[in-house]
Design a protein around this motif. Structure first.
Motif, PDB file in Angstrom:
ATOM      1  N   SER A  84      -4.802  15.364   4.326  1.00 45.81           N
ATOM      2  CA  SER A  84      -5.352  14.281   3.526  1.00 45.81           C
ATOM      3  C   SER A  84      -4.332  13.176   3.388  1.00 45.81           C
ATOM      4  CB  SER A  84      -5.741  14.783   2.126  1.00 45.81           C
ATOM      5  OG  SER A  84      -6.719  15.794   2.194  1.00 45.81           O
ATOM      6  N   CYS A  85      -4.826  11.956   3.271  1.00 48.58           N
ATOM      7  CA  CYS A  85      -3.960  10.801   3.057  1.00 48.58           C
ATOM      8  C   CYS A  85      -4.601   9.944   1.963  1.00 48.58           C
ATOM      9  CB  CYS A  85      -3.795   9.999   4.331  1.00 48.58           C
ATOM     10  SG  CYS A  85      -2.912   8.436   4.105  1.00 48.58           S
ATOM     11  N   GLY A  88      -2.820   1.016  -4.155  1.00 46.29           N
ATOM     12  CA  GLY A  88      -2.267  -0.327  -4.084  1.00 46.29           C
ATOM     13  C   GLY A  88      -3.301  -1.300  -3.534  1.00 46.29           C
ATOM     14  N   ARG A  89      -2.859  -2.266  -2.763  1.00 39.82           N
ATOM     15  CA  ARG A  89      -3.741  -3.324  -2.250  1.00 39.82           C
ATOM     16  C   ARG A  89      -4.468  -2.862  -0.994  1.00 39.82           C
ATOM     17  NH1 ARG A  89      -0.859  -9.111  -2.496  1.00 39.82           N
ATOM     18  NH2 ARG A  89      -3.050  -9.671  -2.184  1.00 39.82           N
ATOM     19  N   THR A  90      -5.288  -1.853  -1.161  1.00 40.20           N
ATOM     20  CA  THR A  90      -5.976  -1.261  -0.018  1.00 40.20           C
ATOM     21  C   THR A  90      -7.086  -2.134   0.540  1.00 40.20           C
ATOM     22  OG1 THR A  90      -7.458  -0.085  -1.495  1.00 40.20           O
ATOM     23  CG2 THR A  90      -5.456   1.070  -0.805  1.00 40.20           C
ATOM     24  N   ILE A 122       0.865  -1.180   0.000  1.00 42.30           N
ATOM     25  CA  ILE A 122       0.000   0.000   0.000  1.00 42.30           C
ATOM     26  C   ILE A 122       0.892   1.217   0.000  1.00 42.30           C
ATOM     27  CG2 ILE A 122      -1.658   1.339   1.320  1.00 42.30           C
ATOM     28  CD1 ILE A 122      -2.869  -1.220   2.327  1.00 42.30           C
ATOM     29  N   GLN A 123       0.558   2.162  -0.826  1.00 47.45           N
ATOM     30  CA  GLN A 123       1.275   3.434  -0.846  1.00 47.45           C
ATOM     31  C   GLN A 123       0.373   4.509  -0.236  1.00 47.45           C
ATOM     32  OE1 GLN A 123       0.981   1.591  -4.004  1.00 47.45           O
ATOM     33  NE2 GLN A 123       2.742   0.479  -3.163  1.00 47.45           N
ATOM     34  N   ALA A 131     -14.672   5.653  -1.364  1.00 52.39           N
ATOM     35  CA  ALA A 131     -14.625   5.672  -2.824  1.00 52.39           C
ATOM     36  C   ALA A 131     -13.311   6.238  -3.338  1.00 52.39           C
ATOM     37  CB  ALA A 131     -15.794   6.474  -3.372  1.00 52.39           C
ATOM     38  N   LYS A 132     -12.735   7.150  -2.576  1.00 48.45           N
ATOM     39  CA  LYS A 132     -11.479   7.780  -2.982  1.00 48.45           C
ATOM     40  C   LYS A 132     -10.281   7.168  -2.279  1.00 48.45           C
ATOM     41  CE  LYS A 132     -13.522  12.310  -3.969  1.00 48.45           C
ATOM     42  NZ  LYS A 132     -13.482  13.760  -3.646  1.00 48.45           N
ATOM     43  N   ASN A 133     -10.525   6.195  -1.395  1.00 52.98           N
ATOM     44  CA  ASN A 133      -9.429   5.610  -0.605  1.00 52.98           C
ATOM     45  C   ASN A 133      -8.617   6.706   0.076  1.00 52.98           C
ATOM     46  OD1 ASN A 133      -9.961   2.896  -1.025  1.00 52.98           O
ATOM     47  ND2 ASN A 133      -8.720   2.792  -2.874  1.00 52.98           N
TER      48      ASN A 133
END
Length: 125
Positions: A21-22, A26-28, A2-3, A75-77
């Motif tokens: 914000s973060c 990746g594999r979230t 995960i980035q 939706a935006k991770n």
């Protein structure tokens, strides 16, 4: 993998507000919770706030409770940290972190598996 990329840190005056914000990529799908931590010069990294991807409750350190709010946009991770009534003692590098799995406390740095590069928040008096 995960980035995580944090943004929003800057210099502000005491009493002002700031939103961090973060953005996760990746594999979230394997992440169960996201946390915000901070580290001031000469101090250990400390827990600030956390939120689970499956719920809406936020968890906070006593030092920020009532002033900071963590939220997420699935939706935006993306995870946010709204910081109000900032104080000089809030000055630190703020890090976003992703926790995988359900075991372990969301309050401990060691339970998080991925970290962003950090964003500097400076609060002047």
């Amino acid at each position: 993998q995960i980035q995580l990329v944090e943004s929003g840190g800057r210099l502000v005056q005491a009493g002002e507000s700031l939103r961090l914000s973060c953005a996760a990529s990746g594999r979230t799908s394997g992440s169960t919770a996201m946390g915000w931590f901070r580290q001031a010069p000469g101090k250990e990294r400390e827990f600030v706030a956390a939120i689970r991807w499956s719920g809406s409750n936020g968890y906070y350190a006593d030092s920020v409770k009532g002033r900071f709010t963590i939220s997420r946009d699935n939706a935006k991770n993306t995870v946010y940290l709204q910081m109000n009534s900032l104080k000089p003692e809030d000055t630190a590098v703020y890090y976003c972190a992703a926790k995988m799995g359900t075991s372990g406390s969301i309050y401990y740095t060691a339970r998080y598996d991925y970290w962003g590069q950090g964003t500097q928040v400076t609060v002047s008096s």
